[in-house]
Design a protein around this motif. Structure first.
Motif, PDB file in Angstrom:
ATOM      1  N   UNK A  14       0.868  -1.180   0.000  1.00 20.16           N
ATOM      2  CA  UNK A  14       0.000   0.000   0.000  1.00 20.16           C
ATOM      3  C   UNK A  14       0.901   1.224   0.000  1.00 20.16           C
ATOM      4  N   UNK A  15       0.349   2.362  -0.392  1.00 21.62           N
ATOM      5  CA  UNK A  15       1.109   3.605  -0.476  1.00 21.62           C
ATOM      6  C   UNK A  15       0.387   4.681   0.327  1.00 21.62           C
ATOM      7  N   UNK A  16       1.160   5.413   1.122  1.00 22.14           N
ATOM      8  CA  UNK A  16       0.612   6.530   1.886  1.00 22.14           C
ATOM      9  C   UNK A  16       1.373   7.797   1.491  1.00 22.14           C
TER      10      UNK A  16
ATOM     11  N   UNK B 117       4.976   9.312  -2.413  1.00 21.69           N
ATOM     12  CA  UNK B 117       4.265   8.217  -1.777  1.00 21.69           C
ATOM     13  C   UNK B 117       5.251   7.310  -1.062  1.00 21.69           C
ATOM     14  N   UNK B 118       4.892   6.913   0.149  1.00 26.44           N
ATOM     15  CA  UNK B 118       5.726   6.015   0.942  1.00 26.44           C
ATOM     16  C   UNK B 118       5.168   4.590   0.835  1.00 26.44           C
ATOM     17  N   UNK B 119       5.970   3.626   0.342  1.00 24.63           N
ATOM     18  CA  UNK B 119       5.466   2.258   0.220  1.00 24.63           C
ATOM     19  C   UNK B 119       5.494   1.529   1.565  1.00 24.63           C
TER      20      UNK B 119
ATOM     21  N   UNK C  68      14.596   1.971   5.496  1.00 24.56           N
ATOM     22  CA  UNK C  68      13.958   0.663   5.634  1.00 24.56           C
ATOM     23  C   UNK C  68      14.055  -0.156   4.347  1.00 24.56           C
ATOM     24  N   UNK C  69      14.018   0.502   3.203  1.00 26.16           N
ATOM     25  CA  UNK C  69      13.945  -0.212   1.926  1.00 26.16           C
ATOM     26  C   UNK C  69      15.306  -0.605   1.372  1.00 26.16           C
ATOM     27  N   UNK C  70      16.404  -0.142   1.968  1.00 23.84           N
ATOM     28  CA  UNK C  70      17.722  -0.362   1.375  1.00 23.84           C
ATOM     29  C   UNK C  70      18.677  -1.180   2.258  1.00 23.84           C
ATOM     30  N   UNK C  71      18.255  -1.607   3.427  1.00 21.24           N
ATOM     31  CA  UNK C  71      19.161  -2.365   4.303  1.00 21.24           C
ATOM     32  C   UNK C  71      19.535  -3.690   3.637  1.00 21.24           C
TER      33      UNK C  71
END
Length: 518
Positions: A115-117, A124-126, A195-198
């Motif tokens: 979902x995207x906020x 937009x943040x996934x 959070x998305x690149x660790x």
């Protein structure tokens, strides 16, 4: 599952009710889990890794740990948000069955629901929403990781940690910059898509937990518009363990920054003044000179992050002087010509409040004024309570003035054919101090059972400014030596709140009275 430990149930012991008074004794459940967590923290502190792993296994397979994990995922804000299977746990039977199904053997994580906020920047943040079963499993193993994360955490890390908050981070910034001899240069940095690149490889090699379970979470993939995509990097931003994994990944940043600069400024007896204040992936680093930050600290930080698959955001990273000021966690930190450091609500934070008020008023143009006042009170009170630890009184007064004219415009829009004196008599009253208060009343019920509900708009300037007492850097909530310290802080927080609504609740009145007399 074996024999059910009936000691965690209430004295009736006839049916497995989930809620009191005939249900589970949650105080006993939490006490048993906390006892195991303290033993894990003690083993980690003493370097007994085999004992630490054994205690982690014991907690992950305990009945009390499973109960607490299911309770967390069924009582938080996302309890009604389903995953890809569309299942949520609402009844006591569903929750009891979920406890029985939390097993390591045969466990397989399901894909995330993407979902995207919207973000403040307009992007937009996934988010990745796991199914309820995966959330419960994450909450269970998160109980085993938190004591270790708290034991080895950076001293000035305040995000997603028990007993710490944004107010502690802001107070540490003040302590590091308030004196005339303190550092004058600040590196304001932010990690790009933390959070998305660790790196998955780094997590599997360094996170002290079951590698099989961790690998399931990291490589489960996500569903976006009916299509399955693999997850090659990062942790699911929306999972329960993601904040803990992120904190454990960034722990060591403070030590790296301090080691990159000599203890004393060359040619003088002054200390280098390097300090790191971090809240989640947003952090600031102070130093005596700009050269230290640009040529020593910044390269060391980049090397530290590259090993974990991360990098700094070029847009949000920069070196500034304290006289120009910088924004951190919604506050504006700046030192003025007289050498006085003042922290106030930032302009972006005030604009965010204004946008929220405009949105509420637009949504309630045709509704009763009581409904608008109720939502406005929630928004204004929450914003003021967040900023009441800074020098915010002048900003609060400005907000009251702005609200007066904004609501005046809103009322004239609602009643275009009425004069201003009609609007004043209907919606305003004057108190003893000659202040105007916006209020409204509405009727509920039918006939004789009809009741009158009256609401008043809160006054932001009446929010009491309370100086926050920062938590001690080495305090560990899972160390028995700090139990009394955290208990006293909890009592103080309940007593020194703005409306004192917790003073006489939960048996805290005597403790609060004792602290006040002390």
């Amino acid at each position: 599952m074996g024999t059910v430990p009936w000691a965690v149930y209430a004295p009736t012991r006839r049916k497995q009710h989930w809620n009191p008074p005939d249900g589970l004794d949650w105080a006993t459940v939490e006490r048993k889990v906390k006892r195991l967590q303290m033993r894990i923290a003690q083993a980690a502190k003493e370097g007994k890794h085999r004992k630490m792993r054994s205690l982690q296994w014991l907690l992950a397979h305990s009945f009390c740990g499973k109960l607490l994990a299911v309770r967390r995922v069924t009582s938080n804000k996302g309890k009604n948000t389903p995953g890809v299977d569309g299942v949520v746990w609402r009844t006591s039977r569903q929750k009891s069955n979920a406890v029985r199904q939390l097993h390591r053997r045969g466990y397989r994580a399901m894909p995330l629901r993407r979902v995207y906020i919207p973000k403040k920047s307009g992007k937009l943040r996934p988010l990745g929403i796991p199914v309820m079963g995966d959330r419960a499993m994450q909450a269970l193993y998160n109980l085993t990781m938190i004591p270790i994360a708290e034991t080895f955490a950076d001293a000035n890390s305040y995000g997603f940690r028990q007993g710490r908050s944004c107010a502690d981070a802001i107070e540490q910034v003040f302590n590091s910059l308030c004196k005339k001899t303190d550092s004058q240069w600040i590196l304001d940095a932010d990690i790009a898509s933390c959070f998305d690149q660790i790196s998955h490889q780094w997590l599997l090699e360094n996170i002290p937990m079951d590698k099989k379970i961790l690998g399931q979470w990291l490589r489960c993939g996500f569903l976006d518009k009916g299509e399955l995509f693999p997850t090659l990097r990062g942790t699911p931003q929306g999972g329960i363990t993601s904040p803990t994994l992120m904190n454990m990944t960034l722990d060591g940043l403070e030590r790296t920054a301090r080691k990159s600069v000599p203890f004393n400024v060359p040619g003088t007896n002054r200390r280098n003044g390097v300090s790191v204040i971090r809240y989640a992936d947003d952090f600031v680093i102070t130093a005596k000179t700009e050269e230290f930050l640009e040529k020593r600290v910044l390269p060391a930080i980049r090397t530290f992050l590259e090993k974990r698959g991360l990098s700094l955001s070029e847009e949000k990273t920069g070196i500034v002087h304290i006289n120009k000021g910088f924004d951190f966690l919604g506050q504006r930190v700046r030192k003025y010509r007289n050498g006085k450091l003042i922290i106030t609500p930032s302009r972006k934070s005030v604009q965010g409040l204004q946008e929220a008020v405009r949105r509420i008023l637009d949504e309630h143009r045709g509704d009763e004024a009581c409904m608008a006042i109720r939502r406005l009170n929630q928004t204004i009170t929450g914003w003021c309570n967040y900023h009441r630890h800074a020098c915010s009184h002048r900003t609060f007064r400005w907000i009251d003035t702005w609200l007066f004219y904004r609501i005046k415009h809103w009322l004239h829009y609602r009643h275009p054919n009425k004069g201003r004196w009609w609007i004043v008599k209907r919606y305003y009253r004057i108190d003893k101090n000659k202040r105007w208060w916006f209020h409204s009343a509405s009727r509920h019920g039918d006939g004789k059972m009809e009741q009158m509900e009256q609401r008043e708009l809160v006054c932001a300037s009446r929010t009491r400014i309370v100086r926050h007492v920062k938590v001690k850097a080495q305090a560990n909530p899972y160390d028995p030596a700090w139990s009394d310290y955290f208990h006293d802080r909890k009592v103080r927080k309940r007593y020194f709140n703005s409306d004192r609504r917790f003073v006489e609740e939960r048996g805290c009145f005597n403790d609060a009275k004792r602290l006040r007399e002390a």
